[in-house]
Design a protein around this motif. Structure first.
Motif, PDB file in Angstrom:
ATOM      1  N   VAL A 133       0.899 -17.019   0.370  1.00  0.00           N
ATOM      2  CA  VAL A 133       1.011 -15.938   1.290  1.00  0.00           C
ATOM      3  C   VAL A 133       2.207 -14.454   0.327  1.00  0.00           C
ATOM      4  N   ALA A 134       2.784 -14.760  -0.651  1.00  0.00           N
ATOM      5  CA  ALA A 134       2.019 -13.537  -1.521  1.00  0.00           C
ATOM      6  C   ALA A 134       1.324 -12.722  -1.382  1.00  0.00           C
ATOM      7  N   ASP A 135       0.260 -12.793  -1.402  1.00  0.00           N
ATOM      8  CA  ASP A 135      -0.679 -11.494  -1.221  1.00  0.00           C
ATOM      9  C   ASP A 135      -1.447 -11.515   0.529  1.00  0.00           C
ATOM     10  N   LEU A 136      -0.458 -11.841   0.903  1.00  0.00           N
ATOM     11  CA  LEU A 136      -0.295 -11.209   2.568  1.00  0.00           C
ATOM     12  C   LEU A 136       0.462 -10.593   2.598  1.00  0.00           C
ATOM     13  N   ASN A 137       1.641 -10.904   1.625  1.00  0.00           N
ATOM     14  CA  ASN A 137       2.963  -9.747   1.712  1.00  0.00           C
ATOM     15  C   ASN A 137       2.686  -9.286   1.292  1.00  0.00           C
ATOM     16  N   SER A 138       2.022  -8.825   0.108  1.00  0.00           N
ATOM     17  CA  SER A 138       1.828  -7.682  -0.607  1.00  0.00           C
ATOM     18  C   SER A 138       0.806  -7.170  -0.501  1.00  0.00           C
ATOM     19  N   GLU A 139      -0.397  -7.392   0.793  1.00  0.00           N
ATOM     20  CA  GLU A 139      -1.245  -6.559   1.501  1.00  0.00           C
ATOM     21  C   GLU A 139      -0.627  -6.081   2.873  1.00  0.00           C
ATOM     22  N   ARG A 140       0.445  -6.246   3.139  1.00  0.00           N
ATOM     23  CA  ARG A 140       0.813  -5.933   4.153  1.00  0.00           C
ATOM     24  C   ARG A 140       2.215  -4.955   3.573  1.00  0.00           C
ATOM     25  N   GLU A 141       2.473  -5.062   2.334  1.00  0.00           N
ATOM     26  CA  GLU A 141       3.189  -3.836   2.245  1.00  0.00           C
ATOM     27  C   GLU A 141       2.785  -2.903   1.771  1.00  0.00           C
ATOM     28  N   LYS A 142       2.000  -3.126   0.893  1.00  0.00           N
ATOM     29  CA  LYS A 142       0.587  -2.063   1.132  1.00  0.00           C
ATOM     30  C   LYS A 142       0.206  -1.220   2.500  1.00  0.00           C
ATOM     31  N   ALA A 143      -0.208  -2.056   3.235  1.00  0.00           N
ATOM     32  CA  ALA A 143      -1.073  -1.469   4.703  1.00  0.00           C
ATOM     33  C   ALA A 143       0.363  -0.769   5.347  1.00  0.00           C
ATOM     34  N   ILE A 144       2.057  -1.534   4.825  1.00  0.00           N
ATOM     35  CA  ILE A 144       2.731  -0.765   5.491  1.00  0.00           C
ATOM     36  C   ILE A 144       2.858   0.474   4.968  1.00  0.00           C
ATOM     37  N   ALA A 145       2.996   1.261   3.130  1.00  0.00           N
ATOM     38  CA  ALA A 145       2.807   1.960   3.053  1.00  0.00           C
ATOM     39  C   ALA A 145       2.008   3.286   2.709  1.00  0.00           C
ATOM     40  N   GLN A 146       0.944   2.872   2.927  1.00  0.00           N
ATOM     41  CA  GLN A 146      -0.261   3.166   3.831  1.00  0.00           C
ATOM     42  C   GLN A 146       0.176   3.789   5.182  1.00  0.00           C
ATOM     43  N   LEU A 147       0.827   2.862   5.752  1.00  0.00           N
ATOM     44  CA  LEU A 147       0.730   4.197   7.313  1.00  0.00           C
ATOM     45  C   LEU A 147       1.785   4.919   7.401  1.00  0.00           C
ATOM     46  N   ARG A 148       2.463   4.747   5.830  1.00  0.00           N
ATOM     47  CA  ARG A 148       3.737   5.517   6.338  1.00  0.00           C
ATOM     48  C   ARG A 148       2.996   6.790   5.457  1.00  0.00           C
TER      49      ARG A 148
END
Length: 187
Positions: A133-148
């Motif tokens: 879950v932490a890895d998924l959240n981290s990957e999601r945060e990275k994806a959101i940061a990249q999208l931003r």
């Protein structure tokens, strides 16, 4: 001894009668005591009875004592064997009880070990889930940061392209008024 002499006298009388009939031919008995060694036989039989009884009695008594000793010894060995049997049976019962205790303890330890392994496995699975879950959240945060970053980059490109085209007078006045209002100027 008196009975013996009486018997001898009767034998002598009977012998005399037989001798008379023997003279007629056939079978006969010698009634002469000295010739027949009856006195010697009587002495030997008397000596055997007197002294033989003591020897025979002593021998029989010794044999009786030996038999009694053997019987007592056998009874004592039987008693000792029975005591040893009872002792060994008691030890066997104790050993069986101890074996049962060890078996029960081993079963309890196996159950505890199984429960500990299951608990550890459950904890490991939970930790793996949390890590996932932490890895998924981290990957999601990275994806959101990249999208931003892309959105910001695209917005900056659009703003730059619009700035290159120029801003209209009305838009400039509105922008300046807003900036002043934000700074605490006119309202």
């Amino acid at each position: 001894m008196g009975t013996f002499l009486l018997l001898m006298a009767q034998a002598s009388a009977v012998g005399g009668e037989l001798a008379e009939t023997a003279g007629h031919g056939g079978f006969g008995v010698n009634t002469n005591i000295l010739e027949t060694n009856l006195i010697n036989l009587a002495i030997i039989i008397s000596v055997l009875l007197i002294f033989g009884r003591k020897v025979l009695g002593t021998t029989l008594q010794e044999r009786r004592v030996k038999i009694e000793t053997a019987i007592k010894s056998a009874e004592q060995r039987l008693k000792q064997a029975q005591e040893n049997l009872a002792d060994q049976q008691r030890k066997l019962a104790q050993a069986q009880a101890e074996a049962e205790k060890i078996k029960k303890a081993a079963e309890e330890n196996a159950v505890k070990a199984r429960e500990a392994i299951l608990a550890q496995t459950t904890a490991d699975i939970e930790r793996m889930r949390e890590t996932a879950v932490a890895d998924l959240n981290s990957e999601r945060e990275k994806a959101i940061a990249q999208l931003r970053q892309r959105v910001v980059a695209m917005a900056l490109q659009k703003v730059e392209s619009e700035l290159d085209r120029g801003i209209g007078d009305d838009a400039q006045h509105t922008l300046v008024d807003r900036s002043i209002a934000l700074l605490g100027g006119r309202g």
